[in-house]
Design an enzyme around this catalytic site. Structure first.
Site, PDB file in Angstrom:
ATOM      1  N   HIS A   1      41.845  28.135 -12.412  1.00  0.00           N
ATOM      2  CA  HIS A   1      41.687  26.947 -12.821  1.00  0.00           C
ATOM      3  C   HIS A   1      43.050  27.455 -14.403  1.00  0.00           C
ATOM      4  O   HIS A   1      44.147  26.560 -14.497  1.00  0.00           O
ATOM      5  CB  HIS A   1      40.320  26.509 -14.229  1.00  0.00           C
ATOM      6  CG  HIS A   1      40.536  25.115 -14.831  1.00  0.00           C
ATOM      7  ND1 HIS A   1      41.244  24.216 -15.207  1.00  0.00           N
ATOM      8  CD2 HIS A   1      40.350  25.674 -15.982  1.00  0.00           C
ATOM      9  CE1 HIS A   1      41.564  24.256 -16.204  1.00  0.00           C
ATOM     10  NE2 HIS A   1      40.222  24.548 -16.675  1.00  0.00           N
TER      11      HIS A   1
ATOM     12  N   HIS B   1      41.581  31.082 -21.800  1.00  0.00           N
ATOM     13  CA  HIS B   1      41.540  29.322 -22.357  1.00  0.00           C
ATOM     14  C   HIS B   1      39.479  29.278 -22.492  1.00  0.00           C
ATOM     15  O   HIS B   1      39.392  28.780 -23.138  1.00  0.00           O
ATOM     16  CB  HIS B   1      42.302  27.589 -22.608  1.00  0.00           C
ATOM     17  CG  HIS B   1      42.388  28.006 -20.895  1.00  0.00           C
ATOM     18  ND1 HIS B   1      42.700  27.147 -20.264  1.00  0.00           N
ATOM     19  CD2 HIS B   1      40.526  26.474 -21.302  1.00  0.00           C
ATOM     20  CE1 HIS B   1      42.427  26.456 -19.382  1.00  0.00           C
ATOM     21  NE2 HIS B   1      40.894  26.251 -19.358  1.00  0.00           N
TER      22      HIS B   1
ATOM     23  N   GLU C   1      34.165  30.861 -23.978  1.00  0.00           N
ATOM     24  CA  GLU C   1      32.973  30.478 -23.729  1.00  0.00           C
ATOM     25  C   GLU C   1      31.779  30.265 -22.307  1.00  0.00           C
ATOM     26  O   GLU C   1      30.767  30.597 -22.180  1.00  0.00           O
ATOM     27  CB  GLU C   1      33.220  28.935 -24.252  1.00  0.00           C
ATOM     28  CG  GLU C   1      34.494  28.528 -22.646  1.00  0.00           C
ATOM     29  CD  GLU C   1      34.224  26.761 -22.930  1.00  0.00           C
ATOM     30  OE1 GLU C   1      33.860  25.771 -22.567  1.00  0.00           O
ATOM     31  OE2 GLU C   1      36.216  27.083 -23.229  1.00  0.00           O
ATOM     32  N   ASP C   2      32.635  31.120 -21.445  1.00  0.00           N
ATOM     33  CA  ASP C   2      32.150  31.119 -19.804  1.00  0.00           C
ATOM     34  C   ASP C   2      32.048  33.138 -19.515  1.00  0.00           C
ATOM     35  O   ASP C   2      31.503  32.536 -18.469  1.00  0.00           O
ATOM     36  CB  ASP C   2      33.276  30.863 -19.260  1.00  0.00           C
ATOM     37  CG  ASP C   2      33.222  29.063 -19.278  1.00  0.00           C
ATOM     38  OD1 ASP C   2      32.056  28.906 -20.277  1.00  0.00           O
ATOM     39  OD2 ASP C   2      33.680  28.566 -18.425  1.00  0.00           O
TER      40      ASP C   2
END
Length: 101
Positions: free
Chosen positions: A51, A75, A79-80
């Site tokens: 992605h 990006h 957060e991940d």
């Protein structure tokens, strides 16, 4: 999703419109993103890193700058990905990229 853009192919795409690109920055962002997402999969089983690479590929079609391409590769890391913070990104890629991420 199939195969995604390999590191050297992404760099070649950027070099085609920006011969002064910061290859070191883009290579480092690609490797960092690939490692950070290495254990993650999408719902269909594809590697998650496909992605961010696909987003970076789209941005090369728009002929965007190095910081934006690096941001695409990174990006979702804050957060991940465990252990990836704003400060980690800023230390390795600079404040501009960290702000964009």
């Amino acid at each position: 999703m199939g195969e995604f853009i390999r590191q050297f192919e992404l760099i070649e795409r950027v070099l085609a419109y920006n011969p002064n690109t910061d290859e070191g920055l883009l290579n480092a962002a690609y490797v960092f993103g690939a490692k950070a997402h290495s254990q993650q999969r999408r719902a269909n089983g594809d590697p998650y890193f496909g992605h961010p690479v696909a987003v970076a590929g789209i941005l090369t079609e728009l002929r965007l700058d190095d910081a934006t391409i690096a941001t695409a590769l990174l990006h979702d890391t804050i957060e991940d990905c465990e252990g990836v913070t704003y400060q980690v990104i800023a230390d390795q890629f600079g404040e501009e990229v960290a702000e964009l991420v």
